[in-house]
Design a protein around this motif. Structure first.
Motif, PDB file in Angstrom:
ATOM      1  N   ASP A   1      -4.715   0.859 -10.733  1.00 40.74           N
ATOM      2  CA  ASP A   1      -4.530   0.981  -9.292  1.00 40.74           C
ATOM      3  C   ASP A   1      -5.836   1.364  -8.623  1.00 40.74           C
ATOM      4  OD1 ASP A   1      -1.862   0.579  -9.849  1.00 40.74           O
ATOM      5  OD2 ASP A   1      -1.298   2.670  -9.619  1.00 40.74           O
TER       6      ASP A   1
ATOM      7  N   LEU B   1       0.855  -1.174   0.000  1.00 41.12           N
ATOM      8  CA  LEU B   1       0.000   0.000   0.000  1.00 41.12           C
ATOM      9  C   LEU B   1       0.893   1.226   0.000  1.00 41.12           C
ATOM     10  CD1 LEU B   1      -3.020   0.763   0.153  1.00 41.12           C
ATOM     11  CD2 LEU B   1      -2.737   0.955   2.610  1.00 41.12           C
TER      12      LEU B   1
ATOM     13  N   THR C   1      -2.810   1.283  -4.408  1.00 38.92           N
ATOM     14  CA  THR C   1      -2.262  -0.066  -4.508  1.00 38.92           C
ATOM     15  C   THR C   1      -2.602  -0.670  -5.861  1.00 38.92           C
ATOM     16  OG1 THR C   1      -2.117  -2.248  -3.492  1.00 38.92           O
ATOM     17  CG2 THR C   1      -4.281  -1.198  -3.464  1.00 38.92           C
TER      18      THR C   1
END
Length: 173
Positions: free
Chosen positions: A81, A33, A50
């Motif tokens: 993402d 993350l 992420t």
């Protein structure tokens, strides 16, 4: 001379291996993350991102450790993402907090660290110049003194090499 070369070669390889093992791998953050900015003052906004949830996979974030509650990470404009934002509460105390996200499709849990500080990075003052503590470096760069120091080191290295060579040949010292 051979007896000296083997341990030196082994030592050089050991140092190189240790340096390679300590170096971080490229792309390590792709499975984690990403917290941006990594350091924030209370009241600041944080973005988490992420790629671990797959192409455009959504996730649910948890920033309760810092007092911000939960958040939704949605696919970004590129669809690769999952991205979300939250605001650090003004009452947050300085420290390092773990921010987590859980992928909605796979249930995979990923983490990242957020550092809360009392001073912003932009507001920090970085010192310039040398420290005036005495003769050691306070006199400024002098080419003559620098050349004398380099020459002294070269003489010491040559003398040490000569002594080791004599000892290895058995001439005695």
């Amino acid at each position: 001379m051979r007896r000296t070369a083997r341990p030196l070669t082994a030592t050089a390889f050991a140092v190189a291996a240790a340096a390679l093992a300590a170096a971080p791998a490229h792309g390590a953050s792709a499975d984690g993350l990403e917290v941006s900015p990594a350091s924030v003052v209370p009241g600041g906004q944080v973005t988490v991102r992420t790629a671990a949830c797959g192409d455009g996979g959504p996730a649910t974030g948890d920033a309760r450790a810092v007092g911000a509650g939960s958040l939704v990470l949605a696919p970004d404009a590129h669809g690769r993402d999952a991205t979300g934002r939250f605001r650090v509460p003004p009452s947050a105390q300085p420290g390092t907090y773990e921010i987590t996200a859980t992928c909605s499709r796979s249930g995979r849990r990923i983490t990242g660290d957020l550092v809360v500080t009392l001073t912003s990075v932009r507001g920090q003052v970085h010192p310039r110049g040398s420290v005036k503590t005495g003769v050691g470096g306070a006199l400024g760069p002098d080419p003559v003194q620098t050349a004398a120091g380099v020459a002294a080191l070269a003489v010491a290295a040559a003398g040490g090499t000569w002594l080791l060579h004599r000892r290895a040949r058995g001439d005695g010292i």
